[in-house]
Design a protein around this motif. Structure first.
Motif, mmCIF file in Angstrom:
data_model
loop_
_atom_site.group_PDB
_atom_site.id
_atom_site.type_symbol
_atom_site.label_atom_id
_atom_site.label_comp_id
_atom_site.label_asym_id
_atom_site.label_seq_id
_atom_site.Cartn_x
_atom_site.Cartn_y
_atom_site.Cartn_z
ATOM 1 N N VAL A 3 15.327 2.225 -1.019
ATOM 2 C CA VAL A 3 14.794 3.305 -0.196
ATOM 3 C C VAL A 3 13.740 2.727 0.742
ATOM 4 N N GLU A 4 13.492 3.435 1.831
ATOM 5 C CA GLU A 4 12.418 3.027 2.739
ATOM 6 C C GLU A 4 11.078 3.355 2.095
ATOM 7 N N VAL A 5 10.230 2.355 1.978
ATOM 8 C CA VAL A 5 8.925 2.548 1.334
ATOM 9 C C VAL A 5 7.840 2.569 2.408
ATOM 10 N N ILE A 6 7.005 3.591 2.362
ATOM 11 C CA ILE A 6 5.920 3.741 3.331
ATOM 12 C C ILE A 6 4.767 2.821 2.940
ATOM 13 N N ASP A 7 4.246 2.065 3.894
ATOM 14 C CA ASP A 7 3.090 1.216 3.630
ATOM 15 C C ASP A 7 1.854 2.093 3.407
ATOM 16 N N GLY A 8 1.085 1.744 2.385
ATOM 17 C CA GLY A 8 -0.106 2.529 2.088
ATOM 18 C C GLY A 8 0.256 3.831 1.397
ATOM 19 N N ARG A 9 -0.760 4.579 1.015
ATOM 20 C CA ARG A 9 -0.560 5.844 0.333
ATOM 21 C C ARG A 9 -0.920 6.997 1.266
ATOM 22 N N PRO A 10 -0.046 8.009 1.385
ATOM 23 C CA PRO A 10 -0.410 9.179 2.188
ATOM 24 C C PRO A 10 -1.570 9.922 1.540
ATOM 25 N N PRO A 11 -2.363 10.643 2.322
ATOM 26 C CA PRO A 11 -3.524 11.351 1.759
ATOM 27 C C PRO A 11 -3.166 12.314 0.631
ATOM 28 N N ASP A 12 -1.959 12.886 0.676
ATOM 29 C CA ASP A 12 -1.581 13.858 -0.349
ATOM 30 C C ASP A 12 -0.821 13.218 -1.505
#
Length: 265
Positions: A70-79
Motif C-alpha cells: 500500500v502507499e504509505v504516507i510519510d510522517g503521521r497525520p494530525p488525527d
C-alpha cells in the motif's frame, strides 16, 4: 527490491509485473514464540474486517508472507491517534474470535526463567523482581477480564498511515487478549501526549460503543506490564547476540519506566 524498517523480521517492498508487494521473511528469533498457523488464521479474520492487508501467499511452516503493498504516507497525520483508536475499537468490538490468547503472567514467567539462567543478566533482572512478582500475582485479575481479538504489537512500524486510513501489519502475536494490552502498548510505543492519549481513547470508545473502556487504573497497570515485557524482550535480544549498544539502553529505559509506574507494595 527495497528493504523496509524492522526490528526482528526482514520486510521488502517488491516491484513485479503483477503489482507491488510486501515480502516478510521472519527472523530466526521469532520461531520459538510465534505460532504461524495461528497467525495465518488471524490475518484472514483481520483482512475480512478490512484491518489487515490480505495475504497473497502464506507459508505456515516457514512464516514467509506476501501481501499487496500500500502507499504509505510519510510522517503521521494530525488525527492519527483518532484514526488508530477508531480502528482498534472496531477490532475489539468486532465480535469475531482470534486463535490463541495472550497470557501476561505466563509471558513474564517464560522470560524470567530464560534470563535468570544467564549469570550476566542476574543483576539486570534483579531490579525487576518486585515488579515481575506483582505482574505474576495478578493472574486471577487478568484472567477475569473479557478477552477480545487483539493485534498485541501496535508499534509504529506496524501501523501504516495510508491515503485510505490506518492499516495494521505484522499479526505475529495477535490473539485474544485483555483490551487494555493493545491500548496501553499503542499509547507507549507511539509516545502519545496526554491530549493524544485522550483523543485515542475517546475514538476507541466511539469505535466500540457497546463495551466499556478499561479503567484508568487498569490501563496504568497494563502500561507497566507492557514496559516490563518490552524490557525483558530487549534483554533477550542481547542474550542472543544482537547489538548490545542498541538493545541494552532500550531495555533499561523500559525497565525504569515500568518501575516508576507500578511500584510493588
Amino acid at each position: 527490491m527495497q528493504l523496509q524498517a524492522g526490528l526482528t523480521n526482514r520486510v521488502y517492498r517488491l516491484e513485479a509485473e503483477r503489482g507491488t508487494f510486501f515480502l516478510r521473511l521472519p527472523g530466526a528469533e521469532t520461531q520459538e514464540r510465534v505460532d504461524r498457523a495461528v497467525e495465518a488464521g488471524n490475518i484472514e479474520v483481520a483482512a475480512a474486517l478490512d484491518l489487515a492487508l490480505p495475504p497473497v501467499f502464506c507459508r505456515q511452516d516457514t512464516g514467509i508472507l506476501i501481501t499487496r503493498a500500500v502507499e504509505v504516507i510519510d510522517g503521521r497525520p494530525p488525527d492519527f491517534p483518532t484514526e488508530l483508536g477508531t480502528l482498534i475499537g472496531r477490532l475489539h468490538g468486532s465480535n469475531t474470535r482470534f486463535s490463541g490468547s495472550l497470557d501476561l503472567p505466563a509471558i513474564v514467567q517464560s522470560y524470567r526463567q530464560l534470563l535468570s539462567s544467564k549469570p550476566d543478566f542476574a543483576a539486570e533482572l534483579a531490579a525487576l523482581d518486585g515488579l515481575l512478582d506483582t505482574l505474576i500475582a495478578q493472574e486471577e485479575l487478568l484472567s477475569s477480564q473479557l478477552l477480545v481479538p487483539s493485534h498485541c504489537d501496535l508499534s509504529p512500524g506496524n501501523c501504516l498511515s495510508t491515503p485510505d486510513g490506518v492499516r495494521l501489519i505484522d499479526w505475529e502475536f495477535s490473539a485474544m487478549a485483555d483490551p487494555a494490552w493493545d491500548l496501553a502498548y499503542a499509547i507507549l510505543e507511539h509516545g502519545f501526549s496526554q491530549d493524544q492519549e485522550d483523543a485515542f481513547l475517546e475514538a476507541y470508545r466511539f469505535g466500540r460503543p457497546s463495551c466499556d473502556c478499561p479503567s484508568r487504573r487498569h490501563l496504568d497497570f497494563m502500561k507497566a506490564g507492557c514496559d516490563a515485557v518490552s524490557a525483558l524482550w530487549a534483554f533477550e535480544q542481547v542474550m542472543r547476540g544482537r547489538d548490545r549498544n542498541a538493545f541494552m539502553p532500550f531495555a533499561r529505559e523500559r525497565r525504569e519506566r515500568a518501575l516508576t509506574r507500578l511500584r510493588p507494595e
